[in-house]
Design a protein around this motif. Sequence first.
Motif, PDB file in Angstrom:
ATOM      1  N   LEU A  18       0.852  -1.181   0.000  1.00 31.31           N
ATOM      2  CA  LEU A  18       0.000   0.000   0.000  1.00 31.31           C
ATOM      3  C   LEU A  18       0.891   1.235   0.000  1.00 31.31           C
ATOM      4  CD1 LEU A  18      -2.540  -0.952   2.833  1.00 31.31           C
ATOM      5  CD2 LEU A  18      -2.916  -1.146   0.361  1.00 31.31           C
ATOM      6  N   ASP A  19       0.521   2.240  -0.775  1.00 29.68           N
ATOM      7  CA  ASP A  19       1.251   3.498  -0.685  1.00 29.68           C
ATOM      8  C   ASP A  19       0.778   4.254   0.556  1.00 29.68           C
ATOM      9  OD1 ASP A  19      -1.082   4.957  -1.308  1.00 29.68           O
ATOM     10  OD2 ASP A  19      -0.546   5.178  -3.429  1.00 29.68           O
ATOM     11  N   PRO A  20       1.407   5.377   0.920  1.00 24.02           N
ATOM     12  CA  PRO A  20       1.026   6.068   2.163  1.00 24.02           C
ATOM     13  C   PRO A  20      -0.414   6.566   2.189  1.00 24.02           C
ATOM     14  CG  PRO A  20       3.223   6.757   1.487  1.00 24.02           C
ATOM     15  CD  PRO A  20       2.651   5.956   0.355  1.00 24.02           C
ATOM     16  N   GLN A  21      -1.070   6.669   1.031  1.00 21.68           N
ATOM     17  CA  GLN A  21      -2.472   7.086   0.990  1.00 21.68           C
ATOM     18  C   GLN A  21      -3.428   5.887   0.951  1.00 21.68           C
ATOM     19  OE1 GLN A  21      -3.254  10.690  -1.461  1.00 21.68           O
ATOM     20  NE2 GLN A  21      -1.040  10.705  -1.853  1.00 21.68           N
ATOM     21  N   GLY A  22      -2.862   4.690   1.118  1.00 24.03           N
ATOM     22  CA  GLY A  22      -3.686   3.498   1.253  1.00 24.03           C
ATOM     23  C   GLY A  22      -4.067   2.809  -0.029  1.00 24.03           C
ATOM     24  N   HIS A  23      -3.412   3.143  -1.143  1.00 28.14           N
ATOM     25  CA  HIS A  23      -3.761   2.551  -2.430  1.00 28.14           C
ATOM     26  C   HIS A  23      -2.849   1.357  -2.723  1.00 28.14           C
ATOM     27  CE1 HIS A  23      -6.366   5.895  -2.833  1.00 28.14           C
ATOM     28  NE2 HIS A  23      -5.379   6.776  -2.930  1.00 28.14           N
ATOM     29  N   GLY A  24      -3.458   0.246  -3.100  1.00 33.41           N
ATOM     30  CA  GLY A  24      -2.716  -0.982  -3.286  1.00 33.41           C
ATOM     31  C   GLY A  24      -2.035  -1.085  -4.643  1.00 33.41           C
ATOM     32  N   PHE A  25      -0.905  -1.793  -4.644  1.00 32.32           N
ATOM     33  CA  PHE A  25      -0.190  -2.120  -5.875  1.00 32.32           C
ATOM     34  C   PHE A  25       0.698  -3.326  -5.583  1.00 32.32           C
ATOM     35  CE2 PHE A  25       2.532   0.728  -3.537  1.00 32.32           C
ATOM     36  CZ  PHE A  25       3.824   0.268  -3.750  1.00 32.32           C
ATOM     37  N   GLY A  26       1.288  -3.879  -6.607  1.00 29.48           N
ATOM     38  CA  GLY A  26       2.138  -5.041  -6.423  1.00 29.48           C
ATOM     39  C   GLY A  26       3.512  -4.845  -7.049  1.00 29.48           C
ATOM     40  N   LEU A  27       4.414  -5.752  -6.694  1.00 28.51           N
ATOM     41  CA  LEU A  27       5.717  -5.878  -7.349  1.00 28.51           C
ATOM     42  C   LEU A  27       5.803  -7.273  -7.954  1.00 28.51           C
ATOM     43  CD1 LEU A  27       8.078  -4.576  -4.486  1.00 28.51           C
ATOM     44  CD2 LEU A  27       7.029  -3.220  -6.328  1.00 28.51           C
ATOM     45  N   TRP A  28       6.516  -7.371  -9.063  1.00 25.35           N
ATOM     46  CA  TRP A  28       6.757  -8.671  -9.670  1.00 25.35           C
ATOM     47  C   TRP A  28       8.210  -8.765 -10.125  1.00 25.35           C
ATOM     48  CZ3 TRP A  28       4.859 -13.214  -9.344  1.00 25.35           C
ATOM     49  CH2 TRP A  28       5.225 -14.211 -10.257  1.00 25.35           C
ATOM     50  N   GLN A  29       8.925  -9.730  -9.530  1.00 27.05           N
ATOM     51  CA  GLN A  29      10.286 -10.048  -9.953  1.00 27.05           C
ATOM     52  C   GLN A  29      10.195 -11.296 -10.810  1.00 27.05           C
ATOM     53  OE1 GLN A  29      13.207 -10.302  -6.808  1.00 27.05           O
ATOM     54  NE2 GLN A  29      14.640 -11.441  -8.073  1.00 27.05           N
ATOM     55  N   ALA A  30      10.446 -11.133 -12.090  1.00 25.03           N
ATOM     56  CA  ALA A  30      10.159 -12.197 -13.047  1.00 25.03           C
ATOM     57  C   ALA A  30      11.074 -13.399 -12.874  1.00 25.03           C
ATOM     58  CB  ALA A  30      10.286 -11.667 -14.470  1.00 25.03           C
ATOM     59  N   GLY A  31      10.469 -14.574 -13.007  1.00 21.72           N
ATOM     60  CA  GLY A  31      11.184 -15.825 -13.204  1.00 21.72           C
ATOM     61  C   GLY A  31      10.774 -16.340 -14.574  1.00 21.72           C
ATOM     62  N   GLU A  32      10.120 -17.494 -14.592  1.00 25.95           N
ATOM     63  CA  GLU A  32       9.614 -18.009 -15.862  1.00 25.95           C
ATOM     64  C   GLU A  32       8.457 -17.166 -16.393  1.00 25.95           C
ATOM     65  OE1 GLU A  32       8.590 -22.087 -15.277  1.00 25.95           O
ATOM     66  OE2 GLU A  32      10.659 -22.740 -14.945  1.00 25.95           O
ATOM     67  N   HIS A  33       7.717 -16.539 -15.480  1.00 24.30           N
ATOM     68  CA  HIS A  33       6.592 -15.671 -15.859  1.00 24.30           C
ATOM     69  C   HIS A  33       7.118 -14.246 -15.943  1.00 24.30           C
ATOM     70  CE1 HIS A  33       2.799 -13.557 -15.788  1.00 24.30           C
ATOM     71  NE2 HIS A  33       2.080 -14.670 -15.595  1.00 24.30           N
ATOM     72  N   THR A  34       7.179 -13.702 -17.153  1.00 24.09           N
ATOM     73  CA  THR A  34       7.821 -12.395 -17.350  1.00 24.09           C
ATOM     74  C   THR A  34       6.836 -11.232 -17.329  1.00 24.09           C
ATOM     75  OG1 THR A  34       7.687 -12.682 -19.753  1.00 24.09           O
ATOM     76  CG2 THR A  34       9.720 -13.397 -18.650  1.00 24.09           C
ATOM     77  N   GLY A  35       5.535 -11.529 -17.267  1.00 27.09           N
ATOM     78  CA  GLY A  35       4.542 -10.464 -17.249  1.00 27.09           C
ATOM     79  C   GLY A  35       3.743 -10.429 -18.534  1.00 27.09           C
ATOM     80  N   VAL A  36       3.214  -9.260 -18.834  1.00 27.03           N
ATOM     81  CA  VAL A  36       2.401  -9.072 -20.032  1.00 27.03           C
ATOM     82  C   VAL A  36       3.244  -9.355 -21.274  1.00 27.03           C
ATOM     83  CG1 VAL A  36       1.221  -7.332 -21.422  1.00 27.03           C
ATOM     84  CG2 VAL A  36       0.856  -7.405 -18.948  1.00 27.03           C
ATOM     85  N   GLN A  37       2.683 -10.158 -22.197  1.00 26.67           N
ATOM     86  CA  GLN A  37       3.401 -10.510 -23.426  1.00 26.67           C
ATOM     87  C   GLN A  37       2.867  -9.787 -24.659  1.00 26.67           C
ATOM     88  OE1 GLN A  37       2.929 -14.804 -23.270  1.00 26.67           O
ATOM     89  NE2 GLN A  37       4.980 -15.051 -22.433  1.00 26.67           N
ATOM     90  N   ARG A  38       1.657  -9.275 -24.588  1.00 24.44           N
ATOM     91  CA  ARG A  38       1.091  -8.444 -25.659  1.00 24.44           C
ATOM     92  C   ARG A  38       0.497  -7.202 -25.013  1.00 24.44           C
ATOM     93  NH1 ARG A  38       0.138 -11.963 -30.337  1.00 24.44           N
ATOM     94  NH2 ARG A  38      -1.072 -10.329 -31.373  1.00 24.44           N
TER      95      ARG A  38
END
Length: 251
Positions: free
Chosen positions: A113-133
């Motif tokens: 959560l940021d200091p204003q309470g809004h959620g987000f994530g982090l992703w450190q890629a392994g085999e799954h690299t994220g969005v592909q298109r």
Amino acid sequence: MPTRDTAWPAGTPCWIDYGAGDMDGAKAFYGDLLGWTWTGGDEEYGGYANAEKDGSQVAGLGPLMAEGDSPAWTTYFATDDATATAGRIRDAGGTVVVEPMEIGPLGTMVIALDPQGHGFGLWQAGEHTGVQRYNEPGTLVWNESAVDDPASAQRFYTAVFGFEWDAMEGMEYATFRTGDRPLGGLGQVQPGLPRGWTVCFAVASTDGAVAAVEGAGGKVLHPAEDTEFGRFAVLEDPWGAAFSVMEVSGD
């Protein structure tokens, strides 16, 4: 046809997923709206499924993580070191809700959560690299956050990700980048519109998407309008989760 099959640079919005109260209903709604098919859903990964567009992964969907959570989209930022980035989140006044967690060989996840309470994530890629298109109909085209105190939010995300900001003339809105290319935006909360991080999907017809959402039981939070970037609308799915659509060329 923008595609990518390697890890995204640190600080880039690299993945999105949806926490669903009705898994089958959400799959049908977003599959019909955006032309997605689904893979995964194995018990080993808590029923988490990947949405694909023409055979490439574009988003994720899983059951809600905690009782009382509301269906929503989460934006994940790429990181080369989830533990170090989680430390910067805490140092800058944010909260780490889910500490760095390895998801088998796929990668490492953090929820914060940021200091204003809004959620987000982090992703450190392994085999799954994220969005592909991306940036084509049926895929992610933009991520942005609406907050009460944009200046404070800019300081936080700069401390965490090293963002530089470019204000848009005549608007309480700025885009962020780590190099030359804008990666997303942040602005002032507007009445009747969602707070925090939201996702925007490219569509071939904004008016068609609005009609489809309304026909499926969703709502229009901001009617379709033409902007310098394309025809745009803010919508809400049948379970109350906000998202946007932007008309782009299918070429």
